[in-house]
Scaffold this motif. Structure first.
Motif, PDB file in Angstrom:
ATOM      1  N   PRO A   1       0.776  -1.236   0.000  1.00  0.00           N
ATOM      2  CA  PRO A   1       0.000   0.000   0.000  1.00  0.00           C
ATOM      3  C   PRO A   1       0.811   1.290   0.000  1.00  0.00           C
ATOM      4  O   PRO A   1       0.432   2.249  -0.640  1.00  0.00           O
ATOM      5  CB  PRO A   1      -0.840  -0.126   1.282  1.00  0.00           C
ATOM      6  CG  PRO A   1      -0.950  -1.579   1.518  1.00  0.00           C
ATOM      7  CD  PRO A   1       0.337  -2.176   1.040  1.00  0.00           C
ATOM      8  N   CYS A   2       1.924   1.335   0.707  1.00  0.00           N
ATOM      9  CA  CYS A   2       2.677   2.582   0.851  1.00  0.00           C
ATOM     10  C   CYS A   2       4.083   2.465   0.291  1.00  0.00           C
ATOM     11  O   CYS A   2       5.013   3.086   0.788  1.00  0.00           O
ATOM     12  CB  CYS A   2       2.721   2.981   2.325  1.00  0.00           C
ATOM     13  SG  CYS A   2       3.070   4.726   2.620  1.00  0.00           S
ATOM     14  N   GLY A   3       4.251   1.635  -0.731  1.00  0.00           N
ATOM     15  CA  GLY A   3       5.573   1.459  -1.303  1.00  0.00           C
ATOM     16  C   GLY A   3       6.411   0.475  -0.525  1.00  0.00           C
ATOM     17  O   GLY A   3       5.927  -0.248   0.345  1.00  0.00           O
ATOM     18  N   ALA A   4       7.694   0.424  -0.820  1.00  0.00           N
ATOM     19  CA  ALA A   4       8.596  -0.525  -0.179  1.00  0.00           C
ATOM     20  C   ALA A   4       8.837  -0.138   1.277  1.00  0.00           C
ATOM     21  O   ALA A   4       8.847   1.033   1.626  1.00  0.00           O
ATOM     22  CB  ALA A   4       9.917  -0.582  -0.930  1.00  0.00           C
TER      23      ALA A   4
ATOM     24  N   ASN B   1      17.454   5.523 -15.224  1.00  0.00           N
ATOM     25  CA  ASN B   1      18.297   5.814 -14.055  1.00  0.00           C
ATOM     26  C   ASN B   1      18.287   4.680 -13.040  1.00  0.00           C
ATOM     27  O   ASN B   1      18.140   4.901 -11.828  1.00  0.00           O
ATOM     28  CB  ASN B   1      17.846   7.113 -13.389  1.00  0.00           C
ATOM     29  CG  ASN B   1      18.192   8.343 -14.209  1.00  0.00           C
ATOM     30  OD1 ASN B   1      18.828   8.240 -15.261  1.00  0.00           O
ATOM     31  ND2 ASN B   1      17.766   9.489 -13.756  1.00  0.00           N
ATOM     32  N   PHE B   2      18.471   3.449 -13.500  1.00  0.00           N
ATOM     33  CA  PHE B   2      18.461   2.301 -12.596  1.00  0.00           C
ATOM     34  C   PHE B   2      19.607   2.369 -11.594  1.00  0.00           C
ATOM     35  O   PHE B   2      19.438   2.054 -10.409  1.00  0.00           O
ATOM     36  CB  PHE B   2      18.550   1.006 -13.408  1.00  0.00           C
ATOM     37  CG  PHE B   2      18.675  -0.230 -12.558  1.00  0.00           C
ATOM     38  CD1 PHE B   2      17.568  -0.740 -11.875  1.00  0.00           C
ATOM     39  CD2 PHE B   2      19.889  -0.887 -12.436  1.00  0.00           C
ATOM     40  CE1 PHE B   2      17.687  -1.871 -11.087  1.00  0.00           C
ATOM     41  CE2 PHE B   2      20.011  -2.014 -11.650  1.00  0.00           C
ATOM     42  CZ  PHE B   2      18.907  -2.515 -10.978  1.00  0.00           C
ATOM     43  N   GLU B   3      20.784   2.788 -12.032  1.00  0.00           N
ATOM     44  CA  GLU B   3      21.942   2.861 -11.128  1.00  0.00           C
ATOM     45  C   GLU B   3      21.679   3.828  -9.978  1.00  0.00           C
ATOM     46  O   GLU B   3      22.019   3.540  -8.822  1.00  0.00           O
ATOM     47  CB  GLU B   3      23.188   3.288 -11.901  1.00  0.00           C
ATOM     48  CG  GLU B   3      24.450   3.316 -11.043  1.00  0.00           C
ATOM     49  CD  GLU B   3      25.673   3.788 -11.813  1.00  0.00           C
ATOM     50  OE1 GLU B   3      26.768   3.780 -11.228  1.00  0.00           O
ATOM     51  OE2 GLU B   3      25.524   4.174 -12.994  1.00  0.00           O
TER      52      GLU B   3
ATOM     53  N   VAL C   1      21.607   2.815  -5.898  1.00  0.00           N
ATOM     54  CA  VAL C   1      22.441   3.458  -4.884  1.00  0.00           C
ATOM     55  C   VAL C   1      21.571   4.026  -3.765  1.00  0.00           C
ATOM     56  O   VAL C   1      21.900   3.910  -2.576  1.00  0.00           O
ATOM     57  CB  VAL C   1      23.308   4.561  -5.526  1.00  0.00           C
ATOM     58  CG1 VAL C   1      23.974   5.416  -4.458  1.00  0.00           C
ATOM     59  CG2 VAL C   1      24.365   3.945  -6.433  1.00  0.00           C
ATOM     60  N   ILE C   2      20.455   4.634  -4.125  1.00  0.00           N
ATOM     61  CA  ILE C   2      19.551   5.186  -3.109  1.00  0.00           C
ATOM     62  C   ILE C   2      19.014   4.078  -2.213  1.00  0.00           C
ATOM     63  O   ILE C   2      18.947   4.226  -0.987  1.00  0.00           O
ATOM     64  CB  ILE C   2      18.400   5.953  -3.787  1.00  0.00           C
ATOM     65  CG1 ILE C   2      18.935   7.237  -4.430  1.00  0.00           C
ATOM     66  CG2 ILE C   2      17.296   6.284  -2.779  1.00  0.00           C
ATOM     67  CD1 ILE C   2      17.924   7.987  -5.262  1.00  0.00           C
ATOM     68  N   ARG C   3      18.670   2.940  -2.795  1.00  0.00           N
ATOM     69  CA  ARG C   3      18.147   1.816  -2.004  1.00  0.00           C
ATOM     70  C   ARG C   3      19.184   1.316  -1.003  1.00  0.00           C
ATOM     71  O   ARG C   3      18.836   0.844   0.080  1.00  0.00           O
ATOM     72  CB  ARG C   3      17.733   0.676  -2.934  1.00  0.00           C
ATOM     73  CG  ARG C   3      16.490   0.976  -3.780  1.00  0.00           C
ATOM     74  CD  ARG C   3      16.204  -0.158  -4.735  1.00  0.00           C
ATOM     75  NE  ARG C   3      15.015   0.082  -5.544  1.00  0.00           N
ATOM     76  CZ  ARG C   3      14.996   0.094  -6.868  1.00  0.00           C
ATOM     77  NH1 ARG C   3      16.106  -0.149  -7.557  1.00  0.00           N
ATOM     78  NH2 ARG C   3      13.870   0.327  -7.510  1.00  0.00           N
ATOM     79  N   ARG C   4      20.471   1.401  -1.368  1.00  0.00           N
ATOM     80  CA  ARG C   4      21.530   0.894  -0.484  1.00  0.00           C
ATOM     81  C   ARG C   4      21.974   1.920   0.542  1.00  0.00           C
ATOM     82  O   ARG C   4      22.616   1.553   1.528  1.00  0.00           O
ATOM     83  CB  ARG C   4      22.744   0.447  -1.308  1.00  0.00           C
ATOM     84  CG  ARG C   4      22.503  -0.739  -2.221  1.00  0.00           C
ATOM     85  CD  ARG C   4      23.834  -1.327  -2.692  1.00  0.00           C
ATOM     86  NE  ARG C   4      24.667  -0.327  -3.327  1.00  0.00           N
ATOM     87  CZ  ARG C   4      24.753  -0.149  -4.647  1.00  0.00           C
ATOM     88  NH1 ARG C   4      24.034  -0.900  -5.473  1.00  0.00           N
ATOM     89  NH2 ARG C   4      25.546   0.772  -5.155  1.00  0.00           N
ATOM     90  N   THR C   5      21.683   3.191   0.306  1.00  0.00           N
ATOM     91  CA  THR C   5      22.233   4.251   1.170  1.00  0.00           C
ATOM     92  C   THR C   5      21.115   4.991   1.896  1.00  0.00           C
ATOM     93  O   THR C   5      20.455   4.431   2.757  1.00  0.00           O
ATOM     94  CB  THR C   5      23.102   5.212   0.337  1.00  0.00           C
ATOM     95  OG1 THR C   5      22.320   5.785  -0.736  1.00  0.00           O
ATOM     96  CG2 THR C   5      24.296   4.477  -0.261  1.00  0.00           C
TER      97      THR C   5
ATOM     98  N   VAL D   1      27.346   9.584  -3.938  1.00  0.00           N
ATOM     99  CA  VAL D   1      26.356   9.252  -2.913  1.00  0.00           C
ATOM    100  C   VAL D   1      26.857   8.099  -2.046  1.00  0.00           C
ATOM    101  O   VAL D   1      26.746   8.129  -0.816  1.00  0.00           O
ATOM    102  CB  VAL D   1      25.003   8.897  -3.565  1.00  0.00           C
ATOM    103  CG1 VAL D   1      24.043   8.292  -2.535  1.00  0.00           C
ATOM    104  CG2 VAL D   1      24.373  10.132  -4.197  1.00  0.00           C
ATOM    105  N   SER D   2      27.425   7.061  -2.673  1.00  0.00           N
ATOM    106  CA  SER D   2      27.966   5.927  -1.914  1.00  0.00           C
ATOM    107  C   SER D   2      29.088   6.363  -0.991  1.00  0.00           C
ATOM    108  O   SER D   2      29.150   5.951   0.173  1.00  0.00           O
ATOM    109  CB  SER D   2      28.470   4.843  -2.877  1.00  0.00           C
ATOM    110  OG  SER D   2      27.405   4.296  -3.629  1.00  0.00           O
TER     111      SER D   2
END
Length: 491
Positions: A168-171, A195-197, A201-205, A446-447
């Motif tokens: 319902p509210c995303g991941a 912009n998959f990369e 990076v956002i998912r990991r950071t 970002v990383s």
């Protein structure tokens, strides 16, 4: 006898003369009113009633100033505000309809009964200003391509979903996990298919979901933040990729796989372009109001920013504790505030908005690179946006909706949507612990920044947010007052 008759004659003259003069005065006033109305009617005769700028109005005569009285306008209503620029005319049509003084209440109520939504009204306002291309200018073909595309489709704002998050509210919520409280923050990140990369990076950071610990200023030197923090959810906002050289079918398949794996893709069926970012806003607000309305705050930003999420969570918890109550949170929006900006007229600029489309200053708005607002405000924006025509610059459009809500964003120096001032980042070892957001950063940067944030936590755990002192708050309050004063030039 002669004297008696003379007295009666004088008495008759004294009584009748004022009546005769008063009668002549009424006749004179009536003739002048008829003459004024006839001149206005003749000046507007033959004009089409479907054009707001040519609609016949009664023009009330007056002067700029009467001695002993307040200033008076020369006309009661300007039939062509801002020279008849398209957006101004379209919005004027909606504003007049919603104005109980300027509109027929009975007609308005009947219209609303026939149309429960504003969609019919918004579309009808286009017919009220005539053909779009001819209203723009005589040389419509010379306008920038993206503006031509926007004008040709700005009457439409309803597009179907292509991909929706699996939850319902995303991941952020695992099957076996239950959140102990409503999500503190929903990360709504604008992205494009290619912009998959950046998304990875956002998912990991800084875009990790679930429970995220904060970094309280009363923590300790080992960087232990205790129970500070909150639940974080995540969703990426996308439209259809518009690069013809790319394999569209392959891109769509990869997005489907990405969505099934992460459950955080929200995609709509319109072209992914700079001027369509406004469509992402209105569709996201609608989705939030239906599917994620328990989230207390929303971060909406680009996929090339770096967010100090632990400090952001602590900041938001502090705001909840300080403001308290629902009334204060209804207008909560914070970011890098820009006031009284002038539209860009240079055709080579991607921000170009021609004078024939919009005239006037922009309203006060928070830069779209990264802004935070309350969940309550998100639902209010969803409602008020239905009576505000689409505008090609998304953050300016949000500012327009805020004006309609009589709310103003709050400026915070820790939102660096235009990067650090010169050399500040290099000279201060805890620079990134003192900010909430910085733009613009590559995936590699970002990383590196996320690793640096963790490595330097023991020495920077008590770093104060950038320019968050009392003197700065006083300066920002004075700035906000000046911005509100200049709002009178808006529309």
């Amino acid at each position: 006898m002669a004297r008696l008759r003379c007295r009666w004659w004088n008495l008759l003259i004294c009584l009748c003369t004022p009546c005769l003069l008063l009668g002549l005065l009424f006749v004179y006033v009536a003739l002048m009113l008829c003459y004024s109305m006839a001149s206005v009617t003749s000046s507007t005769s033959g004009s089409s009633t479907t054009h707001l700028s040519k609609t016949t109005h009664f023009i009330a005569p007056g002067t700029y100033r009467n001695e002993g009285f307040a200033p008076l306008p020369r006309t009661f209503w300007d039939p062509a505000p801002h020279g008849g620029a398209l957006w101004n005319q379209l919005q004027l049509s909606i504003d007049r309809y919603n104005n109980p003084i300027l509109s027929d209440r009975r007609t308005a109520r009947g219209h609303k009964r026939m149309n429960s939504s504003y969609s019919h009204l918004m579309k009808a306002s286009f017919s009220a200003v005539g053909e779009l291309k001819t209203r723009m200018s005589d040389d419509f073909a010379k306008l920038p391509e993206q503006m031509k595309e926007f004008v040709s489709s700005m009457h439409r704002r309803e597009y179907p979903d292509l991909i929706v998050p699996s939850k319902p509210c995303g991941a952020g919520l695992e099957e076996e996990e239950e959140e102990e409280e409503s999500p503190l923050l929903l990360l709504a990140i604008k992205s494009v298919a290619m912009n998959f990369e950046r998304r990875q990076v956002i998912r990991r950071t800084w875009g990790q979901v679930g429970w995220m610990a904060g970094q309280r200023e009363n923590g300790n030197a080992e960087g232990k933040a205790g129970k500070s923090g909150g639940y974080v959810r995540r969703v990426f906002l996308l439209a259809k990729q518009s690069q013809p050289e790319l394999a569209t079918d392959l891109t769509d398949e990869l997005l489907e796989l990405e969505s099934r794996h992460y459950g955080d893709i929200l995609q709509w069926d319109f072209k992914d372009s700079f001027f369509n970012l406004t469509l992402k806003d209105v569709h996201f607000w609608d989705w939030f109001s239906r599917r994620c309305k328990r989230a207390r705050f929303v971060f909406k930003g680009d996929d090339d920013v770096f967010v100090n999420t632990p400090r952001m969570l602590d900041y938001l918890v502090d705001q909840e504790e300080r403001l308290g109550g629902s009334a204060a949170m209804r207008g909560f929006m914070v970011g890098d505030v820009i006031g009284a900006a002038v539209p860009m007229r240079e055709k080579k600029s991607k921000y170009c908005v021609p004078e024939s489309f919009y005239k006037g200053l922009y309203p006060t708005y928070a830069g779209g690179g990264g802004v935070v607002y309350s969940g309550q405000l998100t639902k209010l924006l969803n409602q008020v946006s239905k009576s505000v025509h689409l505008f090609p610059i998304d953050d300016v459009y949000v500012g327009m909706c805020m004006v309609k809500l009589n709310a103003y964003p709050v400026h915070h120096p820790a939102f660096l949507t235009f990067d650090f001032p010169k050399k500040e980042e290099e000279q201060q070892p805890c620079a990134h612990h003192r900010i909430l957001l910085v733009h613009k950063r590559s995936p590699d940067q970002v990383s590196e920044l996320w690793s640096e944030l963790k490595d330097k936590l023991p020495q920077c755990w008590n770093a104060t947010l950038r320019n968050a002192g009392k003197q700065n708050r006083t300066t920002e309050t004075a700035k906000l007052k000046r911005l509100k004063q200049r709002e009178r030039d808006y529309i």
